[in-house]
Design a protein around this motif. Structure first.
Motif, mmCIF file in Angstrom:
data_model
loop_
_atom_site.group_PDB
_atom_site.id
_atom_site.type_symbol
_atom_site.label_atom_id
_atom_site.label_comp_id
_atom_site.label_asym_id
_atom_site.label_seq_id
_atom_site.Cartn_x
_atom_site.Cartn_y
_atom_site.Cartn_z
ATOM 1 N N LEU A 1 -7.426 0.882 10.543
ATOM 2 C CA LEU A 1 -7.416 -0.570 10.706
ATOM 3 C C LEU A 1 -7.804 -1.277 9.406
ATOM 4 O O LEU A 1 -7.289 -2.347 9.094
ATOM 5 C CB LEU A 1 -8.376 -0.981 11.825
ATOM 6 N N GLY A 2 -8.720 -0.663 8.672
ATOM 7 C CA GLY A 2 -9.188 -1.343 7.463
ATOM 8 C C GLY A 2 -8.529 -0.815 6.193
ATOM 9 O O GLY A 2 -8.942 -1.172 5.091
ATOM 10 N N LEU A 3 -7.527 0.028 6.339
ATOM 11 C CA LEU A 3 -6.967 0.721 5.176
ATOM 12 C C LEU A 3 -6.291 -0.243 4.190
ATOM 13 O O LEU A 3 -5.527 -1.116 4.593
ATOM 14 C CB LEU A 3 -5.930 1.743 5.659
ATOM 15 N N THR A 4 -6.624 -0.087 2.931
ATOM 16 C CA THR A 4 -5.936 -0.865 1.898
ATOM 17 C C THR A 4 -4.728 -0.086 1.427
ATOM 18 O O THR A 4 -4.857 1.053 0.986
ATOM 19 C CB THR A 4 -6.864 -1.110 0.699
ATOM 20 N N LEU A 5 -3.569 -0.698 1.511
ATOM 21 C CA LEU A 5 -2.350 0.011 1.131
ATOM 22 C C LEU A 5 -2.074 -0.150 -0.355
ATOM 23 O O LEU A 5 -2.252 -1.231 -0.918
ATOM 24 C CB LEU A 5 -1.157 -0.535 1.927
ATOM 25 N N SER A 6 -1.629 0.931 -0.979
ATOM 26 C CA SER A 6 -1.283 0.862 -2.397
ATOM 27 C C SER A 6 -0.051 -0.043 -2.577
ATOM 28 O O SER A 6 0.703 -0.287 -1.631
ATOM 29 C CB SER A 6 -0.958 2.254 -2.930
ATOM 30 N N GLU A 7 0.105 -0.485 -3.797
ATOM 31 C CA GLU A 7 1.244 -1.343 -4.141
ATOM 32 C C GLU A 7 2.567 -0.684 -3.725
ATOM 33 O O GLU A 7 3.445 -1.267 -3.106
ATOM 34 C CB GLU A 7 1.216 -1.557 -5.658
ATOM 35 N N TRP A 8 2.641 0.595 -4.097
ATOM 36 C CA TRP A 8 3.850 1.395 -3.835
ATOM 37 C C TRP A 8 4.131 1.482 -2.336
ATOM 38 O O TRP A 8 5.268 1.290 -1.887
ATOM 39 C CB TRP A 8 3.616 2.773 -4.454
ATOM 40 N N SER A 9 3.077 1.724 -1.534
ATOM 41 C CA SER A 9 3.252 1.832 -0.085
ATOM 42 C C SER A 9 3.730 0.510 0.492
ATOM 43 O O SER A 9 4.632 0.471 1.348
ATOM 44 C CB SER A 9 1.924 2.208 0.587
ATOM 45 N N GLN A 10 3.126 -0.580 0.024
ATOM 46 C CA GLN A 10 3.539 -1.889 0.536
ATOM 47 C C GLN A 10 4.998 -2.152 0.234
ATOM 48 O O GLN A 10 5.744 -2.634 1.076
ATOM 49 C CB GLN A 10 2.670 -2.984 -0.096
ATOM 50 N N GLN A 11 5.391 -1.800 -0.976
ATOM 51 C CA GLN A 11 6.784 -2.032 -1.373
ATOM 52 C C GLN A 11 7.750 -1.245 -0.507
ATOM 53 O O GLN A 11 8.760 -1.762 -0.036
ATOM 54 C CB GLN A 11 6.992 -1.597 -2.822
ATOM 55 N N ARG A 12 7.423 0.049 -0.313
ATOM 56 C CA ARG A 12 8.306 0.897 0.480
ATOM 57 C C ARG A 12 8.458 0.341 1.891
ATOM 58 O O ARG A 12 9.566 0.277 2.430
ATOM 59 C CB ARG A 12 7.736 2.327 0.570
ATOM 60 N N LEU A 13 7.347 -0.077 2.485
ATOM 61 C CA LEU A 13 7.396 -0.575 3.857
ATOM 62 C C LEU A 13 8.205 -1.860 3.955
ATOM 63 O O LEU A 13 9.024 -2.023 4.857
ATOM 64 C CB LEU A 13 5.972 -0.798 4.387
ATOM 65 N N SER A 14 8.001 -2.760 3.000
ATOM 66 C CA SER A 14 8.750 -4.017 3.051
ATOM 67 C C SER A 14 10.232 -3.767 2.836
ATOM 68 O O SER A 14 11.080 -4.393 3.470
ATOM 69 C CB SER A 14 8.265 -4.992 1.971
ATOM 70 N N MET A 15 10.513 -2.825 1.929
ATOM 71 C CA MET A 15 11.909 -2.565 1.630
ATOM 72 C C MET A 15 12.625 -2.008 2.856
ATOM 73 O O MET A 15 13.747 -2.395 3.163
ATOM 74 C CB MET A 15 12.011 -1.568 0.480
ATOM 75 N N ALA A 16 11.976 -1.079 3.552
ATOM 76 C CA ALA A 16 12.660 -0.402 4.651
ATOM 77 C C ALA A 16 12.606 -1.194 5.948
ATOM 78 O O ALA A 16 13.528 -1.146 6.748
ATOM 79 C CB ALA A 16 12.056 0.983 4.870
ATOM 80 N N HIS A 17 11.517 -1.915 6.175
ATOM 81 C CA HIS A 17 11.354 -2.556 7.483
ATOM 82 C C HIS A 17 11.246 -4.071 7.405
ATOM 83 O O HIS A 17 10.886 -4.709 8.395
ATOM 84 C CB HIS A 17 10.115 -1.981 8.190
ATOM 85 N N GLY A 18 11.498 -4.654 6.270
ATOM 86 C CA GLY A 18 11.466 -6.115 6.171
ATOM 87 C C GLY A 18 10.052 -6.641 6.079
ATOM 88 O O GLY A 18 9.080 -5.884 6.141
ATOM 89 N N ASP A 19 9.929 -7.947 5.904
ATOM 90 C CA ASP A 19 8.583 -8.496 5.755
ATOM 91 C C ASP A 19 8.269 -9.535 6.820
ATOM 92 O O ASP A 19 7.593 -10.524 6.574
ATOM 93 C CB ASP A 19 8.390 -9.061 4.341
ATOM 94 N N ALA A 20 8.767 -9.299 8.044
ATOM 95 C CA ALA A 20 8.434 -10.192 9.155
ATOM 96 C C ALA A 20 6.947 -10.102 9.484
ATOM 97 O O ALA A 20 6.345 -11.070 9.937
ATOM 98 C CB ALA A 20 9.270 -9.845 10.387
#
Lengths: 407, 681
Positions: free
Chosen positions: B365-384
């Motif tokens: 719940l409190g995990l800070t995501l790395s820049e790279w992880s955030q990018q991958r997630l937004s790229m694949a699943h959008g930023d809704a």
């Protein structure tokens, strides 16, 4: 097709599926002589085959001639420029006529060929052999001096051709001394010729018993791009002169049988200049065009006139009457990509929808970046047209040069 | 279109009908040439037939004309030497790829094959290899799978790769739909969706798209669905109008307003409506997420009702009330509705009672995501929604549905299997992996005492970074894939198959260190097949292992075959259970990281995914049939008992399956002679 054992047994030198198919559907026995990579294919499809690697002639060259002789083969037909002297060597044994080998060497070397033509009283342009770049510069200057050009006038171009390659391979046009530097050293020696302003055309003549049995004139719309058969009435009006030229050529080169494929220029004053002659089927699928309009198979025609056992009656019955028997005009256009970067093949709608459009052999691009053309290069595939009107066909072929097929 | 003045001065372009007639003359000529050519010369004649056929099909009435010529085309040798020559083995799902191809010939030959099957299905062409019923079946499936071609305009991507060609598949499918009837397509599609949903995949986006297609179809007055499409209601409503208060799909905001004014019993009604739909289909409506967030402020009773919990799940919810509330607050949004289903099943599994799991969830719940992880997630699943919420949804779903993990269109079956196995068997380890990957961009695993860092390992099995994955796989698989490949590299030079050492080190201590393989690695020939099978029976078959149920999930390797029983490749699966099924047949239940486990492996071996006692996500086969495709299994070397005394009959049946499928050209010479001897005797 069932084979007639009383007719000739023919060896095809080189690999051509169209030729094999024609042989398969013809009443003569045949065997394909090709490099070993063809073996598996021939076995699989039941194609008679003898393995031979056509490299330079050497001490072992007699082997193939003897093999074919033992098999009872009557004659060998060259399918490519590279197999012309092999056919000469083999046929001199099979037909017991040593002169045939010398003749084939003459037909393989563009410089020797021109000299022989000159000796026979055939008009040729100015030509010379070049061994290095300096030779080319000197020739360019001299040709333009002869033409009474002043310093600063645009030069007339000269043409450079490899001695022993087919058609447009290695063909370059040079206009200025600067351009000479772009020629790689390994292309030397080359044959240089002056440029002739005129109408270039080619002939396919089938010769039997020293006489022309069928003479086709192929009209080039743009050299290296497009050709059609039969020629337009404007070019066909020269048929008597052209026939006379070919007869002279046959005599000069002492040709008794076979298919010859010479190229000529006719200048505005109606004078014919000899370009070169090949002793093999022409490139650019002229054979297919001929079949489209005349209905006979040109490979079978060659097998017939090469066959020493063919009778004059059979030959006469095989060929139609030139021009009169053609049911239209057929032409083809070689596509070169015009853009530097292409992603797909798309035939322009206006081409596909044109009633003359028949078919194409273009394939999707393998690479996105188009290699810059040096020399004349190789086209990416042909498009075929057929129609009733030679002028419309000619304009149509010309117009293709302005279109993008790869976008 | 630019007309050149010179070219068309003499002839006017003829009207369309004439154009088709003219083209057909050319086509018939080309077909005739192909027909007359000897086999070796046929390839040379194909181009003209295909090209002319393409132009014909682009004309109005062109597809009908091609259908009429289907038999002539096939007799002439159009399909000779290609996969299309054996239509009985064609796989409908491959049509999509062929029809999207940039190569005109692929599109045309695929289209002609469909039209040929149409002629067969209509009874106009009696085909020696495929019946009218089979052809009909194939076509309806192909159409259901390519519904986008019937109802959608070409996308930008299609236009870019195909240009005008993109129109051809559309004309084709319109013709097919008119001849076969729209109603068949829809019903088939509905069955297909249910079949997939019964496997409860983590990724439901493609299914949602298909359901949306049906909804659009139903709403279009121009399409007469007849009596078909009845079964679609549950699917459509589970997404767009699940309950009374959102029946007409009013939009999130209006629904939220309606909730504000509801009393206890109305909310109860909404809650149970959503829960029923969710557990029925495995799909969750965005409205459901709105309700969940609303109920956080009400009672836990209603919350449990809305998640559709049994007494087990309810206990767990009440025990870990704070954590569950936090998970809903951070992970359940209208854009991440599937999180609810993941949460529901996770609570039902009771894994929160394992001491490390709840604290690990708090870390998540409190995990800070790395820049790279955030990018991958937004790229694949959008930023809704935020990447963190997206990942949380993924974690909940994976813990709830460990067998729903799919490898996507990537060669990473090993990594997908590992994730699934950890979610199933070792959930806090999975959470640890997610934390390392998402926060640190690095995972370190150990191979025979040596650390392997995913950062230092050069390359994985996959050459490109996979994108078509669920949120957890998206972040973790690239690391696992590199580590797996590195473990393999460290086995170079050892004799035998590297999985012997890699599998236990990669998956976990419970993977048996004992290892058997029935293929000689050097020659690819079958090796010691009989002993292999006896041993497999002894280790896994309850009748031969002292009635011991399988304890831990075990990695195993299978030889995958196609519907004609031809070998396709080696594949990783997990053996989960071996039980008697409802028909008293001994069955192996297993996990297949492939996205759709329902596969036909040929020679009567059809993998079942429902109806034979499977739990969600499990695939199953009768024991004998699974054994016949198995080539690697693990066992506990200390428990190695006697080789099972299976009857020769049963053994011969299994070996028969092997020899008729992937083992056909792997039988060593000696075996062959022996079996010939038996035949001869």
């Amino acid at each position: 097709m069932t084979k007639d054992p009383n007719k000739g047994y023919i060896a095809l030198l080189g690999w051509s599926l169209s030729a094999i198919e024609a042989a398969e559907n013809f009443d003569r026995r045949y065997v394909v002589v090709a490099p070993d990579w063809a073996e598996e294919y021939c076995k699989k499809h039941d194609i008679p085959y003898v393995s031979w690697n056509f490299e330079r002639l050497n001490d072992r060259s007699m082997e193939i001639a003897e093999t074919l002789n033992e098999m009872g083969v009557d004659v060998a037909i060259p399918l490519y420029e590279e197999t012309v002297e092999w056919a000469g060597a083999i046929n001199s044994l099979l037909l017991d006529n040593p002169r045939l080998y010398g003749q084939s060497l003459l037909l393989r070397d563009k410089a020797l060929m021109k000299r022989r033509a000159q000796l026979g009283g055939i008009r040729v342009g100015i030509f010379e052999e070049a061994h290095d770049k300096d030779d080319v510069v000197r020739f360019l200057k001299r040709v333009n001096q002869t033409l009474l050009k002043l310093d600063g006038d645009p030069n007339d171009p000269i043409h450079l051709k490899a001695f022993d390659k087919a058609g447009c391979l290695g063909h370059r046009v040079i206009r200025t001394p600067d351009e000479v530097d772009t020629i790689p050293d390994e292309e030397f020696p080359v044959l240089m010729e002056s440029h002739l302003d005129g109408w270039e055309f080619a002939v396919e003549a089938w010769v039997h018993d020293g006489k022309i049995v069928f003479l086709n004139i192929s009209e080039y719309v743009t050299l290296g791009y497009s050709v059609f058969v039969p020629a337009s009435p404007e070019l066909e009006q020269y048929r008597p002169q052209i026939t006379a030229q070919i007869e002279k050529l046959i005599k000069t080169f002492d040709i008794e049988f076979g298919l010859i494929h010479p190229e000529y220029f006719v200048t505005s004053d109606g004078e014919m200049y000899f370009g070169e002659v090949a002793y093999r089927p022409p490139g650019f699928k002229v054979f297919e065009l001929l079949e489209r309009v005349y209905g006979f198979n040109a490979y079978q025609a060659s097998m017939l006139v090469f066959d020493p056992k063919a009778s004059a009656e059979e030959v006469k019955a095989f060929f139609p009457k030139e021009v009169e028997d053609a049911n239209g005009y057929a032409g083809c256009f070689g596509v070169y990509p015009r853009r530097r970067v292409v992603s797909r093949l798309e035939i322009p709608e206006e081409v596909e929808d044109h009633p003359y459009f028949e078919s194409h052999e273009l394939t999707p691009p393998m690479e996105e970046t188009v290699t810059k053309r040096t020399a004349f290069g190789t086209h990416w595939g042909l498009i075929y047209f057929k129609g009733e009107d030679p002028h419309q066909l000619r304009d149509l072929l010309k117009h293709q040069e302005d279109l993008d097929f790869y976008v | 279109m630019t007309e050149h003045p010179e070219t068309n001065s003499a002839t006017q372009p003829p009207p369309d009908g004439d154009k088709l007639t003219g083209l057909l003359v050319k086509l018939d000529e080309a077909i005739q040439l192909l027909d007359a050519a000897r086999d070796f010369a046929k390839p040379g004649k194909l181009g003209r037939v295909l090209d002319t056929a393409r132009r014909v099909m682009m004309q109005p009435g062109g597809c009908a004309a091609m259908e009429a010529r289907a038999e002539a085309l096939e007799t002439a040798g159009l399909f000779l030497g290609s996969d299309w020559a054996t239509p009985q083995y064609l796989v409908p799902s491959l049509t999509t790829h062929a029809l999207k191809s940039a190569d005109p010939n692929s599109v045309v030959i695929e289209s002609l094959s469909e039209l040929r099957l149409l002629a067969v299905a209509m009874g106009d062409y009696r085909h020696p290899m495929i019946s009218a019923e089979q052809a009909h079946h194939y076509l309806t499936q192909a159409m259901a799978l390519n519904l986008w071609l019937l109802f959608g305009a070409p996308s930008e991507a299609e236009r870019e790769t195909q240009g005008r060609l993109a129109q051809l598949p559309r004309l084709l499918f319109q013709h097919l739909a008119e001849r076969i009837g729209y109603e068949h397509i829809i019903d088939q599609l509905i069955d297909e969706i249910w079949r997939i949903l019964r496997q409860r995949p983590l990724q439901v986006e493609p299914v949602k798209q298909m359901i949306t297609q049906i909804a659009i179809c139903q709403a279009n007055p121009a399409i007469d669905l007849g009596a078909s499409g009845q079964g679609a209601d549950r699917l459509v409503s589970s997404l767009f109008g699940t309950t009374q208060a959102c029946r007409e799909d009013p939009g999130i905001d209006i629904y939220r307003q309606r909730l504000e004014s509801m009393d206890q019993s109305a909310l109860q009604y909404e809650a149970s409506g959503f829960a029923r739909a969710m557990h029925d289909t495995g799909l969750v409506s965005p409205y459901h997420a709105v309700l969940m967030r609303h109920l956080l402020e009400h009672s836990d009773h209603l919350l449990a009702e809305a998640i559709g919990l049994s007494s087990t799940g309810r206990d767990c919810l009440l025990c870990y009330r704070e954590l569950v509330h936090a998970l809903i607050r951070s992970g359940v949004y209208p854009a991440t509705p599937q999180a609810i289903y993941g949460l529901a099943l996770m609570l039902e599994r009771g894994i929160l009672y394992q001491p490390p799991v709840a604290p690990a969830m708090w870390r998540q719940l409190g995990l800070t995501l790395s820049e790279w992880s955030q990018q991958r997630l937004s790229m694949a699943h959008g930023d809704a929604v935020s990447p963190r919420a997206r990942l949380l949804e993924g974690v909940l779903c994976m813990l709830g549905l460990p067998l729903g993990v799919g490898q996507g269109n990537n060669p990473t079956c090993q990594s997908a299997r590992a994730l699934s196995m950890w979610a199933y068997n070792d959930p806090d380890y999975l959470l640890q992996m997610v934390a390392w990957a998402a926060r640190d961009d690095e995972i370190v695993m150990h191979f025979e005492g040596q650390p392997i860092s995913s950062r230092e390992s050069l390359s994985g099995v996959a050459t490109e970074l996979p994108m078509d994955l669920d949120a957890v796989s998206l972040l973790v698989v690239p690391h696992l894939d590199r580590i797996y490949a590195e473990m393999g590299r460290r086995c170079i030079g050892r004799e035998g198959d590297p999985h012997r050492w890699v599998n236990p080190e990669f998956h976990g201590w419970w993977s048996g260190r004992g290892f058997r393989i029935n293929v000689d690695v050097a020659t690819g020939q079958l090796d010691g097949l009989e002993d292999f099978l006896r041993h497999f029976y002894a280790a896994y078959h309850p009748y031969y292992n002292g009635n011991q149920p399988l304890i831990h999930p075990q990695p195993a390797g299978i030889a995958v075959t196609d519907s004609a029983a031809r070998f396709i490749g080696w594949h990783a699966i997990t053996l989960l259970r071996v039980n008697l099924d409802p028909q008293d047949v001994m069955r192996v239940y297993f996990y297949n990281p492939n996205n759709d486990s329902g596969q036909d492996w040929g020679d009567e071996v059809k993998v079942s995914t429902a109806g034979n006692g499977e739990r969600f996500g499990e695939a199953s086969l009768p024991f004998e049939q699974l054994a016949s495709r198995l080539y690697i299994f693990h066992f506990d070397p200390l428990e190695r008992g006697e080789l099972a005394t299976i009857t020769q009959q049963e053994l011969d049946r299994v070996i028969g399956h092997v020899h008729r499928s992937w083992g056909a050209d792997r039988v060593p010479a000696t075996d062959l002679q022996a079996s010939q001897g038996v035949d001869g005797a």
